[in-house]
Design a protein around this motif. Sequence first.
Motif, mmCIF file in Angstrom:
data_model
loop_
_atom_site.group_PDB
_atom_site.id
_atom_site.type_symbol
_atom_site.label_atom_id
_atom_site.label_comp_id
_atom_site.label_asym_id
_atom_site.label_seq_id
_atom_site.Cartn_x
_atom_site.Cartn_y
_atom_site.Cartn_z
ATOM 1 N N LEU A 59 0.815 -1.212 0.000
ATOM 2 C CA LEU A 59 0.000 0.000 0.000
ATOM 3 C C LEU A 59 0.848 1.260 0.000
ATOM 4 C CD1 LEU A 59 -2.902 -0.962 2.392
ATOM 5 C CD2 LEU A 59 -2.997 -0.586 -0.049
ATOM 6 N N GLN A 60 2.128 1.142 0.400
ATOM 7 C CA GLN A 60 3.000 2.312 0.344
ATOM 8 C C GLN A 60 3.265 2.714 -1.098
ATOM 9 O OE1 GLN A 60 4.296 3.946 2.891
ATOM 10 N NE2 GLN A 60 4.045 2.556 4.632
ATOM 11 N N HIS A 61 3.102 1.747 -1.999
ATOM 12 C CA HIS A 61 3.358 2.020 -3.412
ATOM 13 C C HIS A 61 2.117 1.688 -4.217
ATOM 14 C CE1 HIS A 61 7.690 2.228 -2.528
ATOM 15 N NE2 HIS A 61 7.413 1.248 -1.671
ATOM 16 N N PRO A 62 1.089 2.552 -4.134
ATOM 17 C CA PRO A 62 -0.170 2.192 -4.783
ATOM 18 C C PRO A 62 -0.018 2.066 -6.288
ATOM 19 C CG PRO A 62 -0.214 4.457 -3.990
ATOM 20 C CD PRO A 62 1.028 3.864 -3.472
ATOM 21 N N GLY A 63 -0.646 1.055 -6.831
ATOM 22 C CA GLY A 63 -0.644 0.871 -8.267
ATOM 23 C C GLY A 63 0.628 0.249 -8.813
ATOM 24 N N GLN A 64 1.601 -0.031 -7.953
ATOM 25 C CA GLN A 64 2.849 -0.595 -8.453
ATOM 26 C C GLN A 64 3.054 -1.969 -7.848
ATOM 27 O OE1 GLN A 64 5.642 2.226 -7.071
ATOM 28 N NE2 GLN A 64 5.270 3.648 -8.761
ATOM 29 N N SER A 65 3.307 -2.944 -8.735
ATOM 30 C CA SER A 65 3.513 -4.293 -8.207
ATOM 31 C C SER A 65 4.964 -4.421 -7.734
ATOM 32 C CB SER A 65 3.205 -5.320 -9.277
ATOM 33 O OG SER A 65 4.189 -5.263 -10.269
ATOM 34 N N LEU A 66 5.289 -5.547 -7.197
ATOM 35 C CA LEU A 66 6.576 -5.777 -6.535
ATOM 36 C C LEU A 66 7.774 -5.374 -7.386
ATOM 37 C CD1 LEU A 66 8.275 -7.085 -4.266
ATOM 38 C CD2 LEU A 66 8.078 -9.220 -5.506
ATOM 39 N N ALA A 67 7.828 -5.894 -8.620
ATOM 40 C CA ALA A 67 9.006 -5.626 -9.452
ATOM 41 C C ALA A 67 9.147 -4.139 -9.719
ATOM 42 C CB ALA A 67 8.900 -6.394 -10.762
ATOM 43 N N VAL A 68 8.017 -3.476 -9.972
ATOM 44 C CA VAL A 68 8.048 -2.052 -10.291
ATOM 45 C C VAL A 68 8.592 -1.238 -9.123
ATOM 46 C CG1 VAL A 68 6.634 -0.072 -10.915
ATOM 47 C CG2 VAL A 68 6.170 -2.287 -11.933
ATOM 48 N N ILE A 344 12.955 -9.770 2.809
ATOM 49 C CA ILE A 344 12.899 -8.809 1.702
ATOM 50 C C ILE A 344 11.807 -7.758 1.898
ATOM 51 C CG2 ILE A 344 12.613 -8.537 -0.783
ATOM 52 C CD1 ILE A 344 14.072 -11.058 -1.229
ATOM 53 N N PRO A 345 10.579 -8.118 2.348
ATOM 54 C CA PRO A 345 9.610 -7.047 2.600
ATOM 55 C C PRO A 345 10.101 -6.057 3.645
ATOM 56 C CG PRO A 345 8.481 -9.133 2.512
ATOM 57 C CD PRO A 345 9.924 -9.440 2.479
ATOM 58 N N MET A 346 10.788 -6.543 4.687
ATOM 59 C CA MET A 346 11.282 -5.611 5.701
ATOM 60 C C MET A 346 12.317 -4.681 5.097
ATOM 61 S SD MET A 346 10.864 -7.193 9.314
ATOM 62 C CE MET A 346 9.919 -5.727 9.533
ATOM 63 N N LEU A 347 13.174 -5.267 4.269
ATOM 64 C CA LEU A 347 14.187 -4.475 3.600
ATOM 65 C C LEU A 347 13.563 -3.397 2.731
ATOM 66 C CD1 LEU A 347 17.205 -4.246 2.889
ATOM 67 C CD2 LEU A 347 16.811 -5.820 1.014
ATOM 68 N N LEU A 348 12.533 -3.809 1.966
ATOM 69 C CA LEU A 348 11.880 -2.851 1.080
ATOM 70 C C LEU A 348 11.119 -1.797 1.873
ATOM 71 C CD1 LEU A 348 10.676 -5.242 -1.731
ATOM 72 C CD2 LEU A 348 12.403 -3.472 -1.889
ATOM 73 N N THR A 352 11.660 2.047 1.620
ATOM 74 C CA THR A 352 10.543 2.968 1.395
ATOM 75 C C THR A 352 10.600 4.109 2.400
ATOM 76 O OG1 THR A 352 9.236 1.015 0.858
ATOM 77 C CG2 THR A 352 8.058 3.083 1.045
ATOM 78 N N ALA A 353 10.812 3.748 3.681
ATOM 79 C CA ALA A 353 10.852 4.761 4.730
ATOM 80 C C ALA A 353 11.971 5.751 4.456
ATOM 81 C CB ALA A 353 11.020 4.082 6.086
ATOM 82 N N ILE A 354 13.143 5.221 4.056
ATOM 83 C CA ILE A 354 14.283 6.100 3.780
ATOM 84 C C ILE A 354 13.971 7.025 2.622
ATOM 85 C CG2 ILE A 354 16.669 6.175 3.008
ATOM 86 C CD1 ILE A 354 17.157 3.605 4.527
ATOM 87 N N SER A 355 13.406 6.480 1.548
ATOM 88 C CA SER A 355 13.161 7.329 0.369
ATOM 89 C C SER A 355 12.083 8.356 0.663
ATOM 90 C CB SER A 355 12.795 6.482 -0.841
ATOM 91 O OG SER A 355 11.428 6.237 -0.866
ATOM 92 N N LYS A 356 11.103 8.007 1.529
ATOM 93 C CA LYS A 356 10.060 8.985 1.861
ATOM 94 C C LYS A 356 10.666 10.124 2.669
ATOM 95 C CE LYS A 356 5.808 7.220 0.840
ATOM 96 N NZ LYS A 356 4.993 6.077 1.176
ATOM 97 N N ARG A 357 11.583 9.737 3.585
ATOM 98 C CA ARG A 357 12.223 10.767 4.385
ATOM 99 C C ARG A 357 13.084 11.679 3.513
ATOM 100 N NH1 ARG A 357 14.970 8.351 9.504
ATOM 101 N NH2 ARG A 357 13.036 7.208 9.515
ATOM 102 N N ARG A 358 13.748 11.070 2.539
ATOM 103 C CA ARG A 358 14.575 11.853 1.620
ATOM 104 C C ARG A 358 13.717 12.840 0.855
ATOM 105 N NH1 ARG A 358 18.055 8.064 -1.988
ATOM 106 N NH2 ARG A 358 18.753 7.045 -0.104
ATOM 107 N N GLU A 359 12.545 12.391 0.400
ATOM 108 C CA GLU A 359 11.637 13.282 -0.335
ATOM 109 C C GLU A 359 11.109 14.376 0.555
ATOM 110 O OE1 GLU A 359 9.670 10.277 -3.548
ATOM 111 O OE2 GLU A 359 8.429 11.886 -2.723
ATOM 112 N N ALA A 360 10.780 14.015 1.802
ATOM 113 C CA ALA A 360 10.262 15.033 2.723
ATOM 114 C C ALA A 360 11.328 16.090 2.978
ATOM 115 C CB ALA A 360 9.823 14.375 4.023
#
Lengths: 363, 383
Positions: A59-68, A344-348, A352-360
């Motif tokens: 749900l953190q990446h709506p509309g995007q499947s795993l590979a994307v 792997i989900p924990m890693l991703l 995700t958390a890191i990239s969101k913080r970077r964007e913020a």
Amino acid sequence: MKITGTQLFWILFTVEVVMAVWLRISPAIEVSRQDAWISMLVAGMIGAAITFLVVCLSLQHPGQSLAVFSRKLLGKWVGGLLVLPYLASWYILAGDVLRTFADFVHLILLDRTPLWVIMFLMAAMMTVMTGAIGMNGIARFCEIAGPLTLITLILSFLLNIGNVNLSNLFPVIADTGWKNILKAAYPPASFFGESFLLLVIVSMVQRSDKALLRSMTSIITIVGIVLVSTIMVLFVFGPNVSAKMRFPYFTLVRSINILDFIQNVDIFVLFIWVFGVCAKISFYLFLTSFEMANCLGLKNWRKVVWFSAPLIVAIAVAIPNETAIEMLQKLWRLIVIPLCGIAIPMLLLLATAISKRREARRL
Amino acid sequence: MKRIIKLGIVLFFVITCTTGCWNLTEPDELAFITAAGMDAAPDGRIEISSQIAVPSAIDVQQNQSSIGKSFLVVSAMGKNVMDAGRTMQGKLSRSLFYEHRQAIIFGQSMAQRGVGDMLDMFVRNPKSEIRSTVAVVKDGTAKDLLNIKPKFDPFSGLAILRVQSSVGSTPYFYRHFLSDALNEGMTPLVPAFHIVGKNEFACVGAAMLDNTADLKLKGFLNAEQSFLAYWMIGRQSTISVTSVVDRDGGLATIRLGSLKSRIRVILTDSGKPAIEVRLSGGGSVIENNSNLDPSKGPDRRIIEQKLSDSTRQKVEQLIDQVQHQYKTDVFGFGDHIHRRYPQRWKTLKRDWDQSFSKLPVSVQVTLHVKDPGQSNSAMKRFI
């Protein structure tokens, strides 16, 4: 290619219940005897936790499947590499399911029919289902096969009520001890953890706010059904006999005997079960083709079906016998679940958390 | 057009495969087995007899002797069940179909040798099913029992099942037998039949097959004892009890329904387990030849008291005999101890037969006369 929340519920239900009820009961009973139901509860909690983790990530990446989203987060190569274990495990599981299905039908029903004919028929069905019709068709099929399977299961439990012996569940815990119960919980947990397929499907749900609720209710229903079937098997046969059976649910259905008239109803259950297996295999074919196309950056996943389907059949044919299947299950619970379901989900999620913080921070 | 061709090919393929070409068997190529009998043969082999139904001769109302028997019995010897089955198939023009089997019968010779090795085939063989009922033949062979033409039923496999229900027991299915046999806390009690004369059989009680010794025959209980034992383990639904109820030796009989049995494990002061058996039932008086009138309160209580006492004595005698003569736990006391005090059971289960014979058991029987029947005092009494 959108699916509704209800379809998500039934897809997850059909895909997991078909294997769990058929095959996963006696391993737990062998280790934890009459406390197998407690093991199932523990396994269910682990499975629910994995489901929750996986859906939150999706749900953190709506509309995007795993590979994307994995490629977006970690770059084309590393992201792509992370998807490989998933693809490998899905291919192996699909081959395993096809082979187990063909083995079972060959053993019980069609024992003179060559094994490859049974596998080939089912493979043809799944190719048509996935290639020609696609995800929408599979989703709608699960919306039919799912309730049908659920009703059949509940009916088979109700018809067996006359055969139950309530004292078979006692003594509780004293015989086996918590260590054995937890040990016996892990194999069923690894099959409830199959729900990491949601990493791909949640992206296709029309209204993503419903996705979490539907997934969690689905896994709870699945665990409930497997729990009830374990309890019924224990009630009717007792721990000593059911630990030795390969297919306790099937034998349970065979022992329905109402008024000396309703007997031999196992054929109806088998009939319904074939629907479930067909849905599951078509779904895995779709999953592997779709993710492989996303991973390689291809636009048309249907072309990949021509590669995936023969690969799945090849894996199914290549499995020599039951001990190889045991090995695959060991592989599943020792490597696949810790890796694909948890690590792997924990890693991703972290990425995700890191990239969101970077964007913020950028904003 | 292309789509129609593709669809046509797929449909064609599906049709050729779904007619089940490899596995096609017509019903007239099958021999329907209704009962299986196992006897011990010399030099360690076994003899399997199969009772096969002849469908055309069943259910015909007229002169039965001109039509002939509605079944036939085929026997063969072999090293184990399926080995004998293979030899048996050579005697039949139709392939054996096991899934309608109603009864599995062990002859006395087989039971004495021990039936443990016979158990596997019924569960493992995918063509078999475990819905059959199990029985033992006392002083006879299973083959002879299968050859009997019952009075009402088309074949004895079915008759055996029905006799068990008509005497008030619940039929003993194979899965119960298997569950009891694999249970360390009890010994299976299998219904026993006896061949009377040339063409009749009777239910004569139960056989005790010792599951610590490869399910060898330990002994038999007679009919009344077996009903009391079934009552204790919950396998009896109705039972008739007769006893002397007055000082002149007048008898009364009560037919009990709603039989209940409560077995409790209590710990004595020394920490050893003791068993309390509480049996209860209620029913109506069906025969009264005494001075008492079951429709009057005080008399009714005397009848209840006397019947309860005599039943209690019979149960105590039964438990005593099983404990000291046969030393095998058919009542499932070990199972109850296992459930109630699992830690203690771990030490007791090793020599359970010895511990069982020393177990203190107290019995309490409460019977209620719910209904005095259609008349009040005994018919022979002058009003």
